[in-house]
Structures are given as C-alpha cells and as structure tokens.
Motif scaffolding. Structure first.
Motif, PDB file in Angstrom:
ATOM      1  N   HIS A  86       0.839  -1.194   0.000  1.00 47.05           N
ATOM      2  CA  HIS A  86       0.000   0.000   0.000  1.00 47.05           C
ATOM      3  C   HIS A  86       0.872   1.242   0.000  1.00 47.05           C
ATOM      4  CE1 HIS A  86       0.978  -0.644   4.198  1.00 47.05           C
ATOM      5  NE2 HIS A  86       0.251  -1.745   4.205  1.00 47.05           N
ATOM      6  N   THR A  87       0.223   2.360  -0.288  1.00 45.66           N
ATOM      7  CA  THR A  87       0.982   3.608  -0.373  1.00 45.66           C
ATOM      8  C   THR A  87       1.611   3.963   0.965  1.00 45.66           C
ATOM      9  OG1 THR A  87      -0.973   4.299  -1.614  1.00 45.66           O
ATOM     10  CG2 THR A  87       0.847   5.843  -1.538  1.00 45.66           C
ATOM     11  N   ALA A  88       0.888   3.706   2.053  1.00 46.86           N
ATOM     12  CA  ALA A  88       1.411   4.084   3.375  1.00 46.86           C
ATOM     13  C   ALA A  88       2.703   3.332   3.693  1.00 46.86           C
ATOM     14  CB  ALA A  88       0.361   3.802   4.450  1.00 46.86           C
ATOM     15  N   SER A  89       3.680   4.059   4.189  1.00 46.28           N
ATOM     16  CA  SER A  89       4.914   3.437   4.686  1.00 46.28           C
ATOM     17  C   SER A  89       4.676   2.971   6.119  1.00 46.28           C
ATOM     18  CB  SER A  89       6.056   4.453   4.695  1.00 46.28           C
ATOM     19  OG  SER A  89       6.220   5.032   3.422  1.00 46.28           O
ATOM     20  N   ALA A  90       5.493   2.019   6.581  1.00 44.36           N
ATOM     21  CA  ALA A  90       5.296   1.485   7.937  1.00 44.36           C
ATOM     22  C   ALA A  90       6.632   1.371   8.662  1.00 44.36           C
ATOM     23  CB  ALA A  90       4.622   0.118   7.874  1.00 44.36           C
ATOM     24  N   MET A  91       6.566   1.560   9.971  1.00 46.48           N
ATOM     25  CA  MET A  91       7.703   1.253  10.830  1.00 46.48           C
ATOM     26  C   MET A  91       7.230   0.293  11.900  1.00 46.48           C
ATOM     27  SD  MET A  91      10.121   4.435  11.299  1.00 46.48           S
ATOM     28  CE  MET A  91      10.021   5.966  10.396  1.00 46.48           C
ATOM     29  N   ARG A  92       8.064  -0.683  12.225  1.00 43.29           N
ATOM     30  CA  ARG A  92       7.705  -1.695  13.236  1.00 43.29           C
ATOM     31  C   ARG A  92       8.821  -1.770  14.262  1.00 43.29           C
ATOM     32  NH1 ARG A  92       6.678  -3.931   8.064  1.00 43.29           N
ATOM     33  NH2 ARG A  92       4.441  -3.766   7.708  1.00 43.29           N
ATOM     34  N   TRP A 138       4.659  -6.211  17.924  1.00 41.94           N
ATOM     35  CA  TRP A 138       5.429  -5.009  17.618  1.00 41.94           C
ATOM     36  C   TRP A 138       4.537  -3.781  17.636  1.00 41.94           C
ATOM     37  CZ3 TRP A 138       4.458  -8.743  13.801  1.00 41.94           C
ATOM     38  CH2 TRP A 138       3.690  -8.350  12.707  1.00 41.94           C
ATOM     39  N   MET A 139       5.201  -2.627  17.858  1.00 44.62           N
ATOM     40  CA  MET A 139       4.533  -1.335  17.751  1.00 44.62           C
ATOM     41  C   MET A 139       4.517  -0.966  16.275  1.00 44.62           C
ATOM     42  SD  MET A 139       5.957   2.171  19.427  1.00 44.62           S
ATOM     43  CE  MET A 139       5.782   3.741  18.614  1.00 44.62           C
ATOM     44  N   ASP A 140       3.351  -0.600  15.795  1.00 41.85           N
ATOM     45  CA  ASP A 140       3.125  -0.316  14.378  1.00 41.85           C
ATOM     46  C   ASP A 140       2.923   1.171  14.173  1.00 41.85           C
ATOM     47  OD1 ASP A 140       3.035  -2.140  12.339  1.00 41.85           O
ATOM     48  OD2 ASP A 140       0.998  -2.811  12.742  1.00 41.85           O
ATOM     49  N   MET A 141       3.626   1.777  13.234  1.00 42.94           N
ATOM     50  CA  MET A 141       3.351   3.179  12.904  1.00 42.94           C
ATOM     51  C   MET A 141       3.324   3.337  11.392  1.00 42.94           C
ATOM     52  SD  MET A 141       2.834   5.309  15.445  1.00 42.94           S
ATOM     53  CE  MET A 141       3.403   6.960  15.080  1.00 42.94           C
ATOM     54  N   LEU A 142       2.226   3.872  10.881  1.00 48.69           N
ATOM     55  CA  LEU A 142       2.085   4.117   9.447  1.00 48.69           C
ATOM     56  C   LEU A 142       1.737   5.592   9.220  1.00 48.69           C
ATOM     57  CD1 LEU A 142       0.936   1.008   9.979  1.00 48.69           C
ATOM     58  CD2 LEU A 142       0.548   1.148   7.532  1.00 48.69           C
ATOM     59  N   ASP A 143       2.027   6.083   8.007  1.00 51.73           N
ATOM     60  CA  ASP A 143       1.702   7.482   7.690  1.00 51.73           C
ATOM     61  C   ASP A 143       0.349   7.577   6.980  1.00 51.73           C
ATOM     62  OD1 ASP A 143       2.499   6.311   5.333  1.00 51.73           O
ATOM     63  OD2 ASP A 143       4.269   7.573   5.051  1.00 51.73           O
ATOM     64  N   THR A 144      -0.584   6.742   7.394  1.00 46.71           N
ATOM     65  CA  THR A 144      -1.887   6.648   6.727  1.00 46.71           C
ATOM     66  C   THR A 144      -2.648   7.979   6.720  1.00 46.71           C
ATOM     67  OG1 THR A 144      -1.969   4.392   7.558  1.00 46.71           O
ATOM     68  CG2 THR A 144      -4.015   5.266   6.650  1.00 46.71           C
ATOM     69  N   ALA A 312      17.181   5.017  31.427  1.00 44.04           N
ATOM     70  CA  ALA A 312      15.873   4.752  30.810  1.00 44.04           C
ATOM     71  C   ALA A 312      16.050   4.947  29.311  1.00 44.04           C
ATOM     72  CB  ALA A 312      14.818   5.705  31.351  1.00 44.04           C
ATOM     73  N   ILE A 313      15.417   4.074  28.520  1.00 44.86           N
ATOM     74  CA  ILE A 313      15.541   4.174  27.063  1.00 44.86           C
ATOM     75  C   ILE A 313      14.153   4.297  26.453  1.00 44.86           C
ATOM     76  CG2 ILE A 313      16.318   3.005  24.962  1.00 44.86           C
ATOM     77  CD1 ILE A 313      18.574   1.787  26.555  1.00 44.86           C
ATOM     78  N   LEU A 314      13.957   5.352  25.653  1.00 45.69           N
ATOM     79  CA  LEU A 314      12.679   5.602  24.993  1.00 45.69           C
ATOM     80  C   LEU A 314      12.870   5.531  23.483  1.00 45.69           C
ATOM     81  CD1 LEU A 314      11.519   8.818  26.936  1.00 45.69           C
ATOM     82  CD2 LEU A 314      10.892   6.448  27.428  1.00 45.69           C
ATOM     83  N   PHE A 315      11.980   4.801  22.830  1.00 42.72           N
ATOM     84  CA  PHE A 315      11.921   4.790  21.366  1.00 42.72           C
ATOM     85  C   PHE A 315      10.764   5.702  20.965  1.00 42.72           C
ATOM     86  CE2 PHE A 315       9.820   3.182  17.554  1.00 42.72           C
ATOM     87  CZ  PHE A 315      10.872   3.233  16.655  1.00 42.72           C
ATOM     88  N   SER A 316      10.913   6.430  19.872  1.00 45.23           N
ATOM     89  CA  SER A 316       9.799   7.292  19.445  1.00 45.23           C
ATOM     90  C   SER A 316       9.745   7.432  17.936  1.00 45.23           C
ATOM     91  CB  SER A 316       9.917   8.678  20.086  1.00 45.23           C
ATOM     92  OG  SER A 316      11.087   9.324  19.637  1.00 45.23           O
ATOM     93  N   ILE A 317       8.530   7.697  17.456  1.00 48.33           N
ATOM     94  CA  ILE A 317       8.320   7.964  16.028  1.00 48.33           C
ATOM     95  C   ILE A 317       7.531   9.260  15.918  1.00 48.33           C
ATOM     96  CG2 ILE A 317       7.178   7.197  13.913  1.00 48.33           C
ATOM     97  CD1 ILE A 317       7.808   4.370  14.634  1.00 48.33           C
ATOM     98  N   SER A 318       7.979  10.141  15.034  1.00 46.21           N
ATOM     99  CA  SER A 318       7.325  11.438  14.858  1.00 46.21           C
ATOM    100  C   SER A 318       7.025  11.683  13.391  1.00 46.21           C
ATOM    101  CB  SER A 318       8.247  12.538  15.375  1.00 46.21           C
ATOM    102  OG  SER A 318       7.748  13.801  15.008  1.00 46.21           O
TER     103      SER A 318
END
Ligand code: FE2
Ligand code: FE2
Length: 334
Positions: A86-92, A138-144, A312-318
């Motif tokens: 699909h057009t949307a990109s994803a990060m896992r 997994w944590m899913d992030m898409l630019d939908t 402490a370790i934080l992962f983030s998506i913006s």
C-alpha cells in the motif's frame, strides 16, 4: 458579550441543518484544544493481556487481515499474515518475540528481535510469518493519515498466494545501501519514499551508539542522549514522512522543557520515569517498561528518569519531517 439563548439555539439549529445537507461551515470546526484527546499512558499491563486475548479470539485471515490494536500488532506461533502492499509506509518496533518471526519485504526476510526497528517504504510488498514458539508483538506506525489527506491511497494483494517468495538473504538491502554500494546509488537524488530501501536496524547497534555517545557526553538538554535511525539512501530522516529515534535518559536525568511541531509516539524500551506536559498544569505521565504514550504537536514536554542507578531508554516515532519538508517546522525551548 454573552450570546442569548435564542441566538445560540438558532445557530445550533442552523448548524444541524447544514450537517444534514452534508455542508460544513468553517465556524463548526471545534477548537484545536478540544479536538485533542487528553494525553495518557497506555500501560503495557493493560494492552499485553488484551493482545494475547485477541490472538486467541480474533482469527488472522478470518475476522482480521491484520491483528492491530492500540498501535500494536500480534502474530501468534504458526501464523502468517498475507502479503500485500500500500501507499502508506510502515515502521515496526519489536517488543516481544523469540527472534524467529520475520517480515518479508520486497523479497528480503527481516527477522524480528525485541528492540529491532523494521522500516518498510511506501508500496513495499510485505507479509509476516511466525514459525516460532512464542507470539511476536510489535509497535506499528504508518503514515496513513497523510496518505488519506493527500487522497493517494492505493493497495494491492500479492497475486495468487498468501506469501511472497524469499528472494534475498537477510541484510540484502542494508548491504546494497551500505558504505560500499552499487555505483548507480552514489550521488543520486533518492528522495522519494519508493527509493527508500527496506531496512532492519538492530537494537544491539542502536544501543551501542547510545552508549558511545553517553561515554563521549554527547547529549541534548531537551532529550538526553538522542539518536535517529538514518535513511541509508539519503542520510536524512528515516523516511520522508516519519522519523524514528532512540534516546537514553541517564540515571537521575531530567531534561529541560521544549515544544515543537509534529506529534510523537513514545514506547518505553526500558526504565521508569515520567514525562511532564504543559508547563502550567504540570500534568505528569508516569511510565515504565513497554508503556506507550503520545505527545501532540506543539505541546510542552520534558522527561525524567526516576532511577538513580539505571538508564531509561525511549523509542519514538514522529511525523515532524512532513512539516519540515514544507518549511513549517518550529521549536521553542523552555
Ligand atoms: Fe500492510
Ligand atoms: Fe521533544
């Protein structure tokens, strides 16, 4: 001046008439603050048992094409999630797993160990397989939301089968876009999402970089020791639409407050701490291992590691690269 009950009722009746006709008046848009939900922490102790329960009661390939919930996805032992693109990109970002599950993206087998980040560019073929004994989550992030705003949503199923064949070994794309690469990939303008290769960023590598940075005392007063997963094609943000980051708050560290454009979703990789939002109210979000939370665009925030002995370790998506691409990125430091 206070509006009379009469005119307020008349306005509401008028708005209702417009709604019935499918017409939207600009004044009907609720304010920015009202549209945003109250920030809160999604506790791992809440979502984890629900994900496992979904694994039992929601059939993959039956009721659900993908088993997504609360921003996470689960694939149970022995399951396959069918190939599509699909057009949307994803990060896992992998949270739970024994390392035997994998996503096949554009023919490459990408294994999923906890802490790894898998990046799948726009319109990349992908399917998930879990031949192991443990569920993979997994944590899913898409630019939908951007894809929908732009009205460029396209999608295709893999023809004729559930799974695409594995045609490339693990690490194929990372090697191709590495320090030594095909001559055609030097100096090219590789800016579009389709030019981004699917890449696995191993946690052991990211963690090593964090530790090297901490040893060199390379830290940001607003984010602690902060790294970004670079796009190997451009050297820029992880994807044109989203950036993924990992940060370490050293024992006892408290960062200074700042705010910036772009919403950020955080996942706590390890540790115990709190994020303080909105300076006046000093609303505090307390978090620990595997919790997640969201900080909306242009909201003040600062982070604190409650432990005096452990990092402490934080992962983030913006989604901040989108605003940045058009020159709208803005930051204010407290
Ligand atoms: Fe998908
Ligand atoms: Fe920030």
């Amino acid at each position: 001046m206070a509006q009379s009950t009469d005119s307020q009722e008349r306005l509401e009746a008028f708005n209702e008439k417009l709604r019935r006709l499918g017409i939207f008046g600009y004044w009907m848009r609720s304010g920015r603050e009202q549209r945003q939900t109250e920030p809160s922490v999604l506790k791992w102790s809440t979502i984890y048992p629900l994900l496992l329960e979904a694994g039992e009661v929601v059939r993959l390939g039956g009721e659900a094409f993908r088993r997504n919930m609360g921003g996470y996805q689960i694939v149970m032992p022995g399951e396959h999630a069918a190939a599509h693109r699909h057009t949307a990109s994803a990060m896992r970002f992998i949270v739970v797993g024994d390392g035997s599950a994998y996503t096949t993206t554009n023919g490459e087998q990408m294994f999923m160990e906890p802490g790894d980040l898998l990046v799948q560019p726009s319109f990349g073929w992908h399917d998930h397989s879990n031949p192991g004994e443990e569920p993979v989550i997994w944590m899913d992030m898409l630019d939908t939301s951007l894809i929908q705003t732009l009205e460029v949503e396209f999608r295709e199923e893999w023809p004729g089968a559930d799974q695409q064949p594995v045609t490339h070994p693990e690490g194929f794309h990372a090697q191709l876009y590495g320090m030594v690469r095909p001559a055609r990939l030097i100096g090219s303008q590789l800016g579009s999402p389709q030019d981004s290769p699917p890449v696995t960023y191993k946690f052991r590598d990211a963690r090593k970089t964090l530790e090297l940075m901490a040893a060199e005392e390379e830290f940001d007063p607003y984010d602690g020791v902060l790294l970004e997963y670079a796009n190997p094609a451009t050297g820029g943000h992880t994807l044109p639409t989203m950036c993924a980051r990992l940060q370490m708050l050293r024992p006892g560290e408290a960062t200074r407050p700042h705010r910036h454009t772009g919403g950020v979703r955080y996942h706590v990789v390890q540790g115990q701490g709190a994020s303080i939002l909105d300076l006046e109210s000093s609303k505090e979000l307390a978090w620990e291992d595997h919790d997640s939370f969201h900080i909306s665009s242009w909201h003040w925030h600062q982070h604190r590691n409650r432990s005096k002995t452990e990092p402490a370790i934080l992962f983030s998506i913006s989604d901040s690269p989108i605003a940045e691409a058009f020159g709208f990125y803005r930051e204010e430091k407290g």
